[in-house]
Design a protein around this motif. Structure first.
Motif, PDB file in Angstrom:
ATOM      1  N   GLN A 276       0.824  -1.209   0.000  1.00 42.59           N
ATOM      2  CA  GLN A 276       0.000   0.000   0.000  1.00 42.59           C
ATOM      3  C   GLN A 276       0.858   1.259   0.000  1.00 42.59           C
ATOM      4  OE1 GLN A 276      -2.984  -0.159   3.182  1.00 42.59           O
ATOM      5  NE2 GLN A 276      -2.869  -2.402   3.172  1.00 42.59           N
ATOM      6  N   HIS A 277       2.138   1.096   0.311  1.00 38.52           N
ATOM      7  CA  HIS A 277       3.019   2.259   0.439  1.00 38.52           C
ATOM      8  C   HIS A 277       4.194   2.211  -0.539  1.00 38.52           C
ATOM      9  CE1 HIS A 277       1.068   3.397   4.281  1.00 38.52           C
ATOM     10  NE2 HIS A 277       0.936   2.069   4.437  1.00 38.52           N
ATOM     11  N   LEU A 278       4.484   1.042  -1.119  1.00 41.70           N
ATOM     12  CA  LEU A 278       5.600   0.900  -2.052  1.00 41.70           C
ATOM     13  C   LEU A 278       5.093   0.299  -3.361  1.00 41.70           C
ATOM     14  CD1 LEU A 278       7.169   0.971   0.762  1.00 41.70           C
ATOM     15  CD2 LEU A 278       8.922  -0.386  -0.394  1.00 41.70           C
ATOM     16  N   PRO A 279       5.660   0.695  -4.499  1.00 39.55           N
ATOM     17  CA  PRO A 279       5.227   0.156  -5.798  1.00 39.55           C
ATOM     18  C   PRO A 279       5.875  -1.198  -6.080  1.00 39.55           C
ATOM     19  CG  PRO A 279       6.947   1.792  -6.149  1.00 39.55           C
ATOM     20  CD  PRO A 279       6.667   1.782  -4.661  1.00 39.55           C
ATOM     21  N   ILE A 280       5.486  -2.219  -5.322  1.00 38.30           N
ATOM     22  CA  ILE A 280       6.118  -3.536  -5.440  1.00 38.30           C
ATOM     23  C   ILE A 280       5.138  -4.558  -5.996  1.00 38.30           C
ATOM     24  CG2 ILE A 280       7.820  -3.150  -3.624  1.00 38.30           C
ATOM     25  CD1 ILE A 280       6.032  -4.667  -1.695  1.00 38.30           C
TER      26      ILE A 280
ATOM     27  N   LEU B 274      17.137  -4.087  -2.180  1.00 41.80           N
ATOM     28  CA  LEU B 274      17.730  -5.185  -1.426  1.00 41.80           C
ATOM     29  C   LEU B 274      18.044  -4.729  -0.012  1.00 41.80           C
ATOM     30  CD1 LEU B 274      20.201  -6.771  -4.020  1.00 41.80           C
ATOM     31  CD2 LEU B 274      17.870  -7.495  -3.450  1.00 41.80           C
ATOM     32  N   LEU B 275      17.439  -5.388   0.973  1.00 39.85           N
ATOM     33  CA  LEU B 275      17.677  -5.102   2.393  1.00 39.85           C
ATOM     34  C   LEU B 275      18.514  -6.226   2.970  1.00 39.85           C
ATOM     35  CD1 LEU B 275      17.024  -3.345   4.907  1.00 39.85           C
ATOM     36  CD2 LEU B 275      14.998  -4.789   5.248  1.00 39.85           C
ATOM     37  N   ARG B 276      19.732  -5.903   3.387  1.00 42.62           N
ATOM     38  CA  ARG B 276      20.640  -6.933   3.906  1.00 42.62           C
ATOM     39  C   ARG B 276      20.227  -7.358   5.313  1.00 42.62           C
ATOM     40  NH1 ARG B 276      26.755  -5.570   3.950  1.00 42.62           N
ATOM     41  NH2 ARG B 276      26.931  -7.821   4.144  1.00 42.62           N
ATOM     42  N   MET B 277      20.292  -8.668   5.562  1.00 42.14           N
ATOM     43  CA  MET B 277      20.117  -9.195   6.918  1.00 42.14           C
ATOM     44  C   MET B 277      21.488  -9.560   7.468  1.00 42.14           C
ATOM     45  SD  MET B 277      16.744 -11.619   6.480  1.00 42.14           S
ATOM     46  CE  MET B 277      17.447 -12.550   5.119  1.00 42.14           C
TER      47      MET B 277
ATOM     48  N   GLY C 194      14.275  -9.029  -0.728  1.00 42.55           N
ATOM     49  CA  GLY C 194      14.149  -8.298  -1.987  1.00 42.55           C
ATOM     50  C   GLY C 194      12.731  -7.806  -2.208  1.00 42.55           C
ATOM     51  N   PHE C 195      12.577  -6.480  -2.332  1.00 40.31           N
ATOM     52  CA  PHE C 195      11.294  -5.855  -2.657  1.00 40.31           C
ATOM     53  C   PHE C 195      11.355  -5.529  -4.148  1.00 40.31           C
ATOM     54  CE2 PHE C 195      12.331  -5.186   1.719  1.00 40.31           C
ATOM     55  CZ  PHE C 195      11.138  -5.188   2.428  1.00 40.31           C
ATOM     56  N   TYR C 196      10.609  -6.259  -4.972  1.00 34.21           N
ATOM     57  CA  TYR C 196      10.852  -6.140  -6.405  1.00 34.21           C
ATOM     58  C   TYR C 196       9.640  -5.606  -7.162  1.00 34.21           C
ATOM     59  CZ  TYR C 196       8.221 -10.531  -7.108  1.00 34.21           C
ATOM     60  OH  TYR C 196       7.249 -11.496  -7.152  1.00 34.21           O
TER      61      TYR C 196
END
Length: 508
Positions: free
Chosen positions: A32-36, A115-118, A129-131
């Motif tokens: 709802q907040h990101l274009p994914i 890409l968010l690193r853990m 990954g938010f793609y």
């Protein structure tokens, strides 16, 4: 707005113990907040040289996955760089070599990604990954919104890996898993320390800080070495040498040279000076396992070492002072051996300052489930199994009711054999139920194996067998007939009746 977004998104991530369900709930809110178009989660496995996808969520479904993608050594070098940013926007995946190679294996039409690193203990664990399936979809404000979620993602991924039994495939988390197991079982690594071995561990806690000699007695395979380890670890000698010696495995002709060492030229083949086990343990602890197997000649020399706290190497003249603690162990009845003149009485008194009796496994059945879980985890790692084989309640009941004449050592062998036969489970132990016809439980709950198959087809008069068995009982008890631990109690017979039988058979 950012605080509200962080709170709601974290609530979604923590909404389920199932990784795919948690990821689905998170995706439904975040989109709802990101274009994914979707979110995937993967880990980097340096031991295997690959990336493993764990979960994926998009508009149509969410799923837990187990897909590995092999990567090149050059790609591994990139992943291991410590200066890689925690979060990156890649608006065209062709611009990133690793992402362009890996991501299309899961999402063929992926075009851009955040890409968010853990991280775990400063080690790269993997990425979220938010793609999007369009180029150039993401802006810095999108990255700012999701960056605070890195710790939550790292935590739920670690729990999921533990559930899948994949922690050992990640260097950073494998040690955490070992520490967790130790915390579950005990601070000493002794399985059953709060259950069947509780009284033993209370004695260990009392004696460990002192330098007193300890004698441990118990059946073969019941875990005497494990308790010896615990005594050393709790003592002020921890960190110093801990030398283990199996006295029954040393040939009589080599006992002196192995225990006390030798000088160069002491005998043919002695080309250099060698320190014996006692000298190697100086400052620490020496564990003399199966002390009852030592011949009388060696017992004399051992007694001298314990009395004088010094040794002389074979072929030498120099006396070497020792600061050493002795822990001895045996499965034999040393008191009966003293009575039979096969073990020195003075050595017995020197060793048995603080005796500890280790119960057999059948006397602490409450520990069996813990031991089963502990050894299955060890064996699964040994055989490189990705999933722990299951033990059904019915099969665990079989283990609980078996007599375990070989104690913990036999349990390990039984589990290993079952895993070899059925590595993916469920494990089966029905063979243990066979051949139990010759087991007898005595009055104190101990299971005794009586195996007539070892007898020949030539029989002797019953009185002869009774005479020999009573004589055996008297040797075990050191000649004690009456009272606790006496022959009458062990044979479950009235002492006066036993005395009459002995007179009749000419035994007294």
């Amino acid at each position: 707005m950012k605080k509200q977004f962080y709170y709601q998104a974290t609530q979604c991530l923590c909404s389920s113990l199932s990784l795919e369900n948690a990821l689905q709930n998170y995706y439904e809110y975040v989109k709802q907040h990101l274009p994914i178009d979707g979110i995937f989660l993967n880990i980097y496995r340096p031991e295997h040289g690959d990336i493993q996808f764990l979960a994926h969520a998009n508009d149509s479904h969410a799923s837990a996955i187990d897909k590995q993608v092999k990567i090149s050594p050059e790609m591994e070098e990139v992943l291991q760089q410590n200066d890689r940013p925690i979060i990156r926007i890649i608006n065209d995946i062709h611009l990133d070599k690793v992402t362009h190679f890996v991501a299309p294996h899961l999402v063929p039409d992926i075009q851009s990604v955040i890409l968010l690193r853990m991280m775990s203990s400063n080690t790269h664990l993997g990425v979220v990954g938010f793609y999007s399936k369009k180029i150039g979809q993401f802006k810095p404000l999108h990255a700012d919104l999701i960056e605070p979620h890195k710790d939550t993602f790292s935590l739920i991924t670690a729990f999921n890996l533990r559930g899948r039994n994949l922690l050992r495939a990640n260097r950073a988390l494998s040690q955490e898993n070992v520490n967790l197991k130790r915390a579950i079982f005990s601070a000493d690594g002794v399985v059953g320390s709060e259950a069947g071995l509780k009284k033993v561990m209370e004695k260990v806690a009392a004696i460990a800080p002192l330098n007193t000699s300890v004698l441990m007695q118990g059946e073969t395979g019941c875990g005497k070495e494990v308790i010896a380890n615990a005594i050393h670890a709790k003592s002020n000698r921890t960190g110093k040498p801990f030398i283990k010696v199996n006295c029954g495995a040393i040939p009589e002709s080599l006992i002196d040279s192995e225990l006390f060492g030798y000088e160069k030229g002491a005998f043919t083949g002695a080309e250099t000076r060698k320190a014996g086990y006692f000298e190697q343990a100086n400052g620490g602890t020496i564990f003399l396992d199966e002390i009852g197997e030592l011949p009388l000649s060696a017992q004399v020399r051992l007694l001298r070492v314990l009395q004088n706290s010094s040794i002389t190497r074979v072929g030498g003249y120099e006396s070497i002072e020792l600061n050493i603690r002795v822990i001895a162990a045996t499965h034999r009845n040393l008191q009966a051996m003293v009575h039979e003149k096969t073990f020195r009485e003075d050595l017995w008194y020197r060793l048995a300052v603080f005796p500890i009796e280790i119960p057999a496994l059948r006397q602490r059945r409450c520990d069996i489930p813990l031991l089963v879980q502990h050894f299955i985890e060890n064996l699964a790692a040994k055989f490189n199994l990705e999933k722990l084989p299951r033990v059904t309640p019915e099969q665990l009941n079989v283990l609980n009711h078996y007599s375990w004449p070989g104690n913990v050592r036999e349990l390990i062998n039984v589990l290993e054999r079952a895993i070899i036969q059925q590595p993916h489970g469920p494990l089966n132990f029905d063979l243990l139920q066979m051949g139990t016809e010759d087991q007898v439980v005595n009055q104190v709950g101990q299971t005794i194996i009586i195996d007539p198959s070892h007898a020949s087809d030539k029989l002797v008069p019953l009185d002869t067998m009774i005479s020999k068995y009573i004589g055996h009982a008297m040797r075990i008890t050191g000649g004690k007939l009456y009272g606790p631990g006496g022959a009458a109690e062990l044979l479950d017979i009235n002492p006066n009746t036993l005395k009459s039988k002995m007179k009749k058979l000419g035994l007294c």
